[in-house]
Enzyme design. Structure first.
Site, PDB file in Angstrom:
ATOM      1  N   ASP A  25     -13.458  -7.850  -9.689  1.00  0.00           N
ATOM      2  CA  ASP A  25     -13.697  -8.665  -8.501  1.00  0.00           C
ATOM      3  C   ASP A  25     -14.929  -9.515  -8.792  1.00  0.00           C
ATOM      4  O   ASP A  25     -16.023  -8.978  -8.996  1.00  0.00           O
ATOM      5  CB  ASP A  25     -13.923  -7.772  -7.281  1.00  0.00           C
ATOM      6  N   GLU A  51     -11.444  -2.789  -9.185  1.00  0.00           N
ATOM      7  CA  GLU A  51     -12.002  -3.531  -8.055  1.00  0.00           C
ATOM      8  C   GLU A  51     -13.301  -2.926  -7.567  1.00  0.00           C
ATOM      9  O   GLU A  51     -14.133  -3.625  -6.976  1.00  0.00           O
ATOM     10  CB  GLU A  51     -10.997  -3.615  -6.902  1.00  0.00           C
ATOM     11  N   HIS A  99      -9.204  -8.983  -8.231  1.00  0.00           N
ATOM     12  CA  HIS A  99      -9.240  -8.438  -6.865  1.00  0.00           C
ATOM     13  C   HIS A  99     -10.063  -9.374  -6.003  1.00  0.00           C
ATOM     14  O   HIS A  99     -11.191  -9.747  -6.352  1.00  0.00           O
ATOM     15  CB  HIS A  99      -9.862  -7.051  -6.834  1.00  0.00           C
ATOM     16  N   LYS A 107       0.822  -1.197   0.000  1.00  0.00           N
ATOM     17  CA  LYS A 107       0.000   0.000   0.000  1.00  0.00           C
ATOM     18  C   LYS A 107       0.864   1.257   0.000  1.00  0.00           C
ATOM     19  O   LYS A 107       1.932   1.294   0.607  1.00  0.00           O
ATOM     20  CB  LYS A 107      -0.903   0.020   1.228  1.00  0.00           C
ATOM     21  N   ASP A 153      -0.477   0.027  -4.427  1.00  0.00           N
ATOM     22  CA  ASP A 153      -1.910   0.309  -4.450  1.00  0.00           C
ATOM     23  C   ASP A 153      -2.182   1.544  -3.597  1.00  0.00           C
ATOM     24  O   ASP A 153      -1.903   1.561  -2.400  1.00  0.00           O
ATOM     25  CB  ASP A 153      -2.655  -0.909  -3.895  1.00  0.00           C
ATOM     26  N   GLU A 159      -1.864   0.954  -8.679  1.00  0.00           N
ATOM     27  CA  GLU A 159      -3.284   0.599  -8.639  1.00  0.00           C
ATOM     28  C   GLU A 159      -4.127   1.697  -8.004  1.00  0.00           C
ATOM     29  O   GLU A 159      -3.733   2.302  -7.009  1.00  0.00           O
ATOM     30  CB  GLU A 159      -3.433  -0.702  -7.843  1.00  0.00           C
TER      31      GLU A 159
END
Length: 364
Positions: A273, A250, A300, A169, A198, A224
């Site tokens: 997802d 996602e 995802h 992250k 992300d 992301e």
């Protein structure tokens, strides 16, 4: 005698995470809601589907399935999954086209495909295309709260567990903190292991462009969700002005959201997802559309399900092994080795829940 649908049972659980997780948008997460649907046919074959949320909307999804979809599904033939998907989509279209409705459709569609495959005695990865029985994967860390030392220690464990690609992250208050963390991770992983980052929609457009240009020196597979998923023009600008590979999707709730981004060159890695984009039917529409544009498709969440979908198509790439794992609540965990996740060869998706263990966390 036809094997038509005879019953639909739906349950809502609040499941604890193994450890508290933090990202830049959702804050600290200690648990998540799981909505589980079991569909049986006239011969007592059953299919299981599920979706999940972060703390909210579980009751809305449950009620949508119970009160809006049950009567539509009874006596339908699960082999006619496209017919059923469109029937649900258009029956709920005016109040749907996303949100809890799309997640409810996803859970039901997953259960129908599981039932369909069990009726045919075929594993998902073969039924959906059979391109391969395994797929490259990465460990998706939800780790913004970890110190650099903790981050590296956590990554070392992942490498020992068979991964050679990791996602971390970003989205700290100060960009310099993000850059330091990514730099340390990249040095730790070296050239033989891959790194993705992300941002969880943390940045505005100008912030994102600045951050991506500075992060681009670290040879990342992708960055992301740099901005909110609703900003198509913003994603186009990011792709145009940075040239960096971008993953997003996602938070998309239909195949049409993906087609708009793909047609407009607003992403590099579509990231559906299965529990939100319309289930198996929605996911496969997205994967095949991406293939026509020579794009890979990643994923995802819900890795125990998605491993079969990404393996089934020729453009599948990098299954996310998500932090919201169900390993404590399913009877057979996913096998990972040398950077690949292996499909199960059981009929259907092969995921069996330990409902006895889950019963203490059931809400409805």
């Amino acid at each position: 005698m036809p094997y038509n649908i005879k019953s639909i049972q739906t349950k809502l659980f609040n499941l604890p995470l193994n450890n508290p997780l933090l990202d830049s948008t959702h804050g600290l997460m200690r648990d998540f809601q799981l909505i589980l649907t079991i569909i049986k046919d006239s011969h007592d074959n059953y299919g299981i589907g599920y979706t999940y949320t972060v703390g909210q909307n579980g009751h809305a999804i449950l009620n949508c399935i119970k009160h809006d979809f049950t009567n539509i599904l009874i006596d339908e033939d699960p082999q006619k999954n496209e017919f059923i998907w469109n029937k649900l989509w258009w029956a709920s279209h005016y109040g749907g086209r996303g949100g809890p409705t799309s997640m409810a459709i996803s859970a039901v569609d997953i259960a129908i495909w599981d039932l369909k495959a069990k009726q045919l005695n075929t594993p998902w990865w073969k039924l959906l295309g059979g391109n391969a029985n395994k797929i490259t994967c990465y460990s998706g860390g939800i780790d913004l709260n970890l110190s650099i030392d903790e981050l590296l220690l956590n990554s070392e464990k992942k490498l020992k567990n068979g991964f050679n690609a990791i996602k971390m992250k970003v989205g700290k208050t100060k960009l310099s903190d993000d850059l330091e963390r990514v730099s340390e991770m990249k040095k730790f992983l070296g050239d033989d292991n891959s790194l993705m980052v992300d941002a969880n929609m943390k940045w505005g457009l100008d912030q994102a462009i600045t951050a991506i240009k500075k992060l681009s020196v670290y040879d990342l597979v992708w960055i992301e969700e740099p901005i909110i998923p609703d900003d198509l023009h913003g994603y186009q600008q990011i792709r145009k002005l940075t040239g960096h590979p971008i993953a997003t999707g996602e938070n998309f709730k239909s195949p049409w959201e993906f087609s708009n981004f793909i047609i407009n060159d607003a992403l590099s890695y579509p990231e559906p997802d299965i529990t939100a984009c319309g289930g198996v039917t929605g996911f496969m529409k997205i994967a095949h559309f991406a293939e026509l544009y020579n794009l890979p498709v990643t994923s995802h969440g819900a890795h125990d399900l998605t491993v079969s979908l990404l393996s089934a198509v020729p453009n599948g790439k990098f299954l996310e092994i998500h932090g919201f794992g169900l390993e404590k609540f399913i009877k057979e965990d996913l096998k990972i080795s040398n950077g690949y996740a292996e499909c199960k060869n059981h009929p259907g998706h092969g995921v069996e829940f330990d409902l006895d263990r889950m019963s203490q966390f059931e809400i409805i």
